[in-house]
Design a protein around this motif. Structure first.
Motif, PDB file in Angstrom:
ATOM      1  N   ASP A 169      62.817  55.631  35.172  1.00  0.00           N
ATOM      2  CA  ASP A 169      64.727  56.859  35.790  1.00  0.00           C
ATOM      3  C   ASP A 169      64.858  57.781  36.605  1.00  0.00           C
ATOM      4  N   ASN A 225      65.876  57.854  26.291  1.00  0.00           N
ATOM      5  CA  ASN A 225      65.291  56.551  26.904  1.00  0.00           C
ATOM      6  C   ASN A 225      65.051  55.941  28.438  1.00  0.00           C
ATOM      7  N   ASN A 226      64.751  57.529  28.684  1.00  0.00           N
ATOM      8  CA  ASN A 226      64.236  57.044  30.331  1.00  0.00           C
ATOM      9  C   ASN A 226      62.832  57.747  29.619  1.00  0.00           C
TER      10      ASN A 226
HETATM   11 MG   LIG Z   1      67.718  54.795  32.153  1.00  0.00          MG
END
Ligand SMILES: [Mg+2]
Ligand SMILES: Nc1ncnc2c1ncn2[C@@H]1O[C@H](COP(=O)(O)OP(=O)(O)O)[C@@H](O)[C@H]1O
Length: 364
Positions: free
Chosen positions: A237, A221-222
Motif C-alpha cells: 500500500d 494490514n499494510n
Molecule cells: Mg491498505
C-alpha cells in the motif's frame, strides 16, 4: 474491460485462471488473480486506484515505481529475496506504463502477490506487532539516501499539523451547522494541545528535521507476513509515499496499533496506550532505523505519537463541524466518537511520556 482483459494488458507471463475480489483495504478495489505458467500457479494483485482520493494516479504510480526500484536494489545488495521484501508493479504491454486505463477512464495496476503471505487487520500477537515495526523500519532504512524531495506530494499538507489546525479553527469560526456548542469540551482540549502537537511541523518548517521518504499509512494490514513462519515481509500500500518526517510514520503506527480499543470505540474511559504493544513495535522499528536517525529525530519520535493522535482528532472534529463529508460515518456523531477516542489516547500518551521515553532509549 473485464478483469481478465485488464490482467492480459500487463506484461506478465502465463495463462489467466481466475480472480477473487478481496474485501480488505478500504481505499482501492483489490482483486487476487490466479495465473498458471508451466503448471505452476502464480498470483497477482490487480487494483483499481481510487481516483476520489488520488486525483493524480500517474504521480502516485511514479512515486511507487521509483521507491520500489530503489528498495529492490538495496534488497539485492543485501542478497535477500526481492520477491518477498519488495512490491513489484508490472508494466502495460501497450506503452510500458505501470498502469492501464480502462474504457471508463479508471486506472488499474498490477502487482506481484507477495508469495505465501498474509495480512492482519487487527493484531494481538506481540510478535506480529514487532514484525510490523521491523517492516516499516526496514522500509525507512532502505530508503535512506533516496532524495525524498524528488517525490511528488500527491496529497498536499497530509501531515502538516499546523495546516490541519488552521482548517479546524476556520470550521469553528464558520460553524456552518451550529455544531460547535455540542463539542465545546473537545474543542477546548484540542486547542490546549495545539502548541505541542504542532512542534514537529515547526521543526520541519525550520529545516531542523530531515525530510525523509515516509509511507504515511503505517497500519498493520499494510505489512505482509509469511503465512508459515510469521516473518515480516514487504510493506504494501505505497499510495501515500511522500516526503515527510520519520516520526510521522512511527507516531501514526503507534497511534493505530497500540490503542487498547479500536479507533471509534466510545468507551473512552478505557482508551489507553498499551505499553507492551508500544514496546514491541518500537523494538522492531527503532532497531532498523537507529543508525540513520539524527539526535533531534530520536528526541522527537514520541512527540510524533502525540502529534499524529491529536492531528487525527482535529481532522475528525473538523469533519464533524463541516457536516461529515470526508470520513465515512456510520451514525450521526460518529466523527465525534472518533475524536473523543483519539483525545483520550493523546491524554494517555502525555501521562505515559516518561515511560515511553525510557523504553525508546533502550533501543537506540
Ligand atoms: Mg491498505
Ligand atoms: N502485493 C501484494 N501482495 C499480497 N497481498 C496484497 C498485495 N497488495 C495488496 N494486498 C492485499 O490487499 C489488501 C488491500 O490492499 P491495499 O493496497 O492495502 O489497499 P487499500 O489502499 O485499499 O488499503 C492488503 O491489506 C493485502 O491484504
Amino acid at each position: 474491460m473485464t478483469i481478465r482483459e485488464l490482467c492480459e494488458s500487463f506484461d506478465i507471463n502465463g495463462k489467466y485462471v481466475n480472480c477473487l475480489e478481496l474485501g480488505t483495504g478500504n481505499i482501492n478495489s483489490t482483486y487476487l488473480v490466479k495465473y498458471v505458467r508451466d503448471d505452476v500457479e502464480r498470483q497477482f494483485i490487480l487494483q483499481r486506484i481510487n481516483k476520489n482520493v488520488f486525483k493524480e494516479p500517474e504521480k502516485v504510480m511514479d512515486n511507487i515505481v521509483r521507491v520500489t526500484n530503489y528498495v529492490r536494489e538495496k534488497v539485492e545488495q543485501c542478497k535477500l529475496s526481492t520477491k518477498k521484501l519488495v512490491m513489484r508493479a508490472f508494466l502495460s504491454k501497450a506503452d510500458g506504463k505501470p498502469f492501464v486505463i480502462d474504457d471508463n477512464g479508471e486506472y488499474w495496476r498490477c502487482y506481484r502477490f507477495i508469495p505465501n503471505s498474509i495480512t492482519y487487520d487487527t493484531v494481538t500477537d506481540l510478535s506480529i506487532v514487532e514484525g510490523a515495526g521491523t517492516a516499516f523500519g526496514r522500509f525507512q532504512n532502505y530508503l535512506h539516501g533516496f532524495d525524498a524531495q524528488s517525490l511528488y506530494t500527491t496529497i498536499p499538507d497530509f501531515h502538516n499539523t499546523s495546516v490541519r489546525y488552521q482548517a479546524f479553527e476556520k470550521a469553528i469560526k464558520d460553524d456552518p451547522l451550529s455544531r460547535v456548542k455540542r463539542v465545546e469540551n473537545e474543542i477546548e482540549k484540542l486547542m490546549s494541545f495545539k502548541q505541542k502537537a504542532c512542534l514537529l511541523q515547526d521543526y520541519l518548517d525550520k529545516g531542523e528535521l530531515p525530510i525523509r521518504v515516509t509511507h504515511n499509512d503505517t497500519k498493520c494490514n499494510n505489512v505482509s507476513f509469511d503465512k508459515d513462519t510469521g516473518e515480516a515481509l514487504a510493506v504494501l500500500d505505497l499510495d501515500t509515499v511522500m516526503p515527510g518526517a520519520v516520526a510521522h510514520d512511527f507516531g501514526d503506527a503507534i497511534r493505530f496499533i497500540a490503542n487498547s480499543l479500536i479507533e471509534d470505540d466510545t468507551d473512552v474511559e478505557n482508551v489507553s496506550l498499551v505499553i507492551e504493544k508500544y514496546e514491541a513495535f518500537t523494538k522492531g522499528f527503532i532497531t532498523q532505523v537507529k543508525q540513520s536517525l539524527t539526535e533531534l529525530e530520536k528526541a522527537t519520535m514520541n512527540l510524533g505519537v502525540f502529534a499524529m493522535t491529536v492531528e487525527l482528532a482535529v481532522r475528525f472534529l473538523t469533519d464533524y463541524l463541516l457536516g461529515d463529508t470526508y470520513f465515512k460515518t456510520k451514525h450521526p456523531g460518529h466523527n465525534v466518537d472518533r475524536a473523543r477516542n483519539q483525545i483520550a489516547l493523546a491524554e494517555d500518551v502525555l501521562r505515559k511520556s516518561a515511560r515511553l521515553d525510557e523504553i525508546i532509549k533502550k533501543y537506540y
